[in-house]
Design a protein around this motif. Structure first.
Motif, mmCIF file in Angstrom:
data_model
loop_
_atom_site.group_PDB
_atom_site.id
_atom_site.type_symbol
_atom_site.label_atom_id
_atom_site.label_comp_id
_atom_site.label_asym_id
_atom_site.label_seq_id
_atom_site.Cartn_x
_atom_site.Cartn_y
_atom_site.Cartn_z
ATOM 1 N N ALA A 101 38.074 31.426 44.534
ATOM 2 C CA ALA A 101 36.852 31.500 43.729
ATOM 3 C C ALA A 101 36.281 32.912 43.719
ATOM 4 N N THR A 102 36.365 33.600 44.845
ATOM 5 C CA THR A 102 35.873 34.978 44.921
ATOM 6 C C THR A 102 36.713 35.890 44.042
ATOM 7 N N LEU A 103 38.022 35.686 44.059
ATOM 8 C CA LEU A 103 38.912 36.500 43.224
ATOM 9 C C LEU A 103 38.599 36.294 41.743
ATOM 10 N N GLN A 104 38.349 35.075 41.344
ATOM 11 C CA GLN A 104 38.017 34.800 39.946
ATOM 12 C C GLN A 104 36.715 35.495 39.546
ATOM 13 N N MET A 105 35.785 35.558 40.473
ATOM 14 C CA MET A 105 34.499 36.207 40.206
ATOM 15 C C MET A 105 34.677 37.690 39.883
ATOM 16 N N ILE A 106 35.684 38.322 40.486
ATOM 17 C CA ILE A 106 35.904 39.751 40.232
ATOM 18 C C ILE A 106 37.061 39.981 39.255
ATOM 19 N N GLY A 107 37.492 38.900 38.577
ATOM 20 C CA GLY A 107 38.430 39.062 37.464
ATOM 21 C C GLY A 107 39.890 38.839 37.776
ATOM 22 N N ILE A 108 40.207 38.215 38.904
ATOM 23 C CA ILE A 108 41.608 37.983 39.267
ATOM 24 C C ILE A 108 41.900 36.477 39.240
ATOM 25 N N TYR A 109 42.811 36.068 38.357
ATOM 26 C CA TYR A 109 43.087 34.640 38.169
ATOM 27 C C TYR A 109 44.511 34.247 38.522
ATOM 28 N N ASN A 110 45.299 35.202 38.938
ATOM 29 C CA ASN A 110 46.700 34.936 39.269
ATOM 30 C C ASN A 110 46.945 35.239 40.750
ATOM 31 N N PRO A 111 46.930 34.214 41.602
ATOM 32 C CA PRO A 111 47.104 34.442 43.051
ATOM 33 C C PRO A 111 48.445 35.071 43.405
ATOM 34 N N ASP A 112 49.502 34.694 42.680
ATOM 35 C CA ASP A 112 50.823 35.262 42.977
ATOM 36 C C ASP A 112 50.855 36.759 42.681
ATOM 37 N N LEU A 113 50.276 37.125 41.549
ATOM 38 C CA LEU A 113 50.191 38.550 41.209
ATOM 39 C C LEU A 113 49.383 39.283 42.269
ATOM 40 N N PHE A 114 48.301 38.687 42.698
ATOM 41 C CA PHE A 114 47.428 39.283 43.708
ATOM 42 C C PHE A 114 48.173 39.514 45.021
ATOM 43 N N LEU A 115 48.915 38.509 45.473
ATOM 44 C CA LEU A 115 49.619 38.613 46.758
ATOM 45 C C LEU A 115 50.733 39.654 46.737
ATOM 46 N N ASN A 116 51.273 39.926 45.571
ATOM 47 C CA ASN A 116 52.401 40.850 45.482
ATOM 48 C C ASN A 116 52.005 42.239 45.009
ATOM 49 N N ASP A 117 50.717 42.499 44.986
ATOM 50 C CA ASP A 117 50.252 43.806 44.516
ATOM 51 C C ASP A 117 49.217 44.356 45.508
ATOM 52 N N PHE A 125 39.006 44.503 47.085
ATOM 53 C CA PHE A 125 38.106 44.710 48.219
ATOM 54 C C PHE A 125 36.954 45.641 47.833
ATOM 55 N N SER A 126 37.285 46.722 47.143
ATOM 56 C CA SER A 126 36.252 47.680 46.745
ATOM 57 C C SER A 126 35.261 47.042 45.768
ATOM 58 N N ALA A 127 35.775 46.259 44.820
ATOM 59 C CA ALA A 127 34.898 45.617 43.838
ATOM 60 C C ALA A 127 33.973 44.601 44.504
ATOM 61 N N TYR A 128 34.528 43.783 45.394
ATOM 62 C CA TYR A 128 33.721 42.761 46.058
ATOM 63 C C TYR A 128 32.665 43.402 46.966
ATOM 64 N N THR A 129 33.049 44.479 47.632
ATOM 65 C CA THR A 129 32.102 45.194 48.495
ATOM 66 C C THR A 129 30.987 45.823 47.672
ATOM 67 N N ALA A 130 31.316 46.335 46.496
ATOM 68 C CA ALA A 130 30.294 46.908 45.615
ATOM 69 C C ALA A 130 29.298 45.846 45.167
ATOM 70 N N ARG A 131 29.783 44.645 44.865
ATOM 71 C CA ARG A 131 28.894 43.536 44.495
ATOM 72 C C ARG A 131 27.973 43.173 45.664
ATOM 73 N N ASN A 132 28.548 43.051 46.843
ATOM 74 C CA ASN A 132 27.742 42.699 48.015
ATOM 75 C C ASN A 132 26.716 43.777 48.332
ATOM 76 N N LYS A 210 28.043 43.927 38.671
ATOM 77 C CA LYS A 210 29.092 43.286 37.863
ATOM 78 C C LYS A 210 30.472 43.891 38.118
ATOM 79 N N ALA A 211 30.695 44.396 39.309
ATOM 80 C CA ALA A 211 31.980 45.034 39.611
ATOM 81 C C ALA A 211 33.141 44.062 39.451
ATOM 82 N N LYS A 212 34.176 44.483 38.743
ATOM 83 C CA LYS A 212 35.366 43.662 38.539
ATOM 84 C C LYS A 212 36.611 44.550 38.633
ATOM 85 N N VAL A 213 37.741 43.890 38.843
ATOM 86 C CA VAL A 213 39.012 44.611 38.931
ATOM 87 C C VAL A 213 39.704 44.600 37.580
ATOM 88 N N LEU A 214 39.821 43.425 36.976
ATOM 89 C CA LEU A 214 40.542 43.291 35.700
ATOM 90 C C LEU A 214 39.589 42.871 34.589
#
Length: 214
Positions: A101-117, A125-132, A210-214
């Motif tokens: 759910a946190t990943l979706q909030m910052i624009g990441i919807y593909n867990p497999d892509l996330f794990l392999n990148d 991490f930087s985007a989520y920290t900026a939001r916090n 509103k920090a996001k990655v994608l």
């Protein structure tokens, strides 16, 4: 004709002299090469003996100190021992153990892509920290430098605690003077993260609602 014969003879004589200059005698006196009172002994190990030698590799330690990179690496090691590909028993993903759910909030919807990148994980991490940091900006200003339950409150400690418990729970903790706590599924508390990640330089991260990655 005589000149040609004389030239040929001259060449033959030169060649003969050169050849005699490179000949060696059977008995050569090497006494002047002897080093007195010095034992010159050498041993070249055979194949079996070579296997007994253990290669010693130098150890290198990268000192990151209290930099922002040091903050990220310390937190990543605590979360997953720095393993980008890990998924824990509760479904948290990657080096920094993100919830889906946190990943979706910052624009990441593909867990497999996330794990392999790995780069994507660092950007997440930087985007989520900026939001916090934006959510907690007033609390960072108000509580930094104070002590709660004997622990010095710092910006980096607050941001690390927000990564653990969420910004809302950190607000409650700070504003209640530490009476409203939080523990994750492994029993890790906000106070523990406040202390463990205290004093890092997180000024690199700018507050961004509103920090996001994608």
């Amino acid at each position: 004709m005589k000149k040609n014969i004389a030239g040929i003879l001259t060449v033959l004589i030169v060649i003969a002299l050169l050849l005699t200059g490179f000949t060696t005698k059977n008995n050569v006196d090497l006494s002047h090469y002897i080093l007195d009172d010095v034992d010159m002994q050498y041993h070249v190990p055979n194949k079996e003996e070579s296997l007994d030698f253990t290669e010693v590799k130098p150890k290198y330690y990268l000192f990151l100190g209290k930099s922002y990179v040091g903050f990220k690496e310390a937190l990543g090691f605590k979360e997953s021992r720095g393993d980008y590909s890990t998924i824990n028993q509760f479904g948290y993903l990657g080096k920094y153990q993100f919830a889906s759910a946190t990943l979706q909030m910052i624009g990441i919807y593909n867990p497999d892509l996330f794990l392999n990148d790995s780069r994507l994980q660092e950007e997440a991490f930087s985007a989520y920290t900026a939001r916090n940091k934006w959510i907690l900006r007033k609390d960072i200003k108000r509580f930094s430098g104070t002590y709660i339950n004997g622990i010095k409150v710092t910006e980096s400690g607050i941001l690390a605690a927000a990564h653990l418990a969420g910004a809302g729970n950190v607000k409650k903790y700070l504003r209640s003077g530490g009476t409203i706590g939080f523990n994750d599924a492994f029993g890790t508390s906000i106070g523990y993260y406040l202390k463990k990640f205290s004093g890092y330089d997180t000024s690199f991260i700018l507050p961004n609602k509103k920090a996001k990655v994608l």
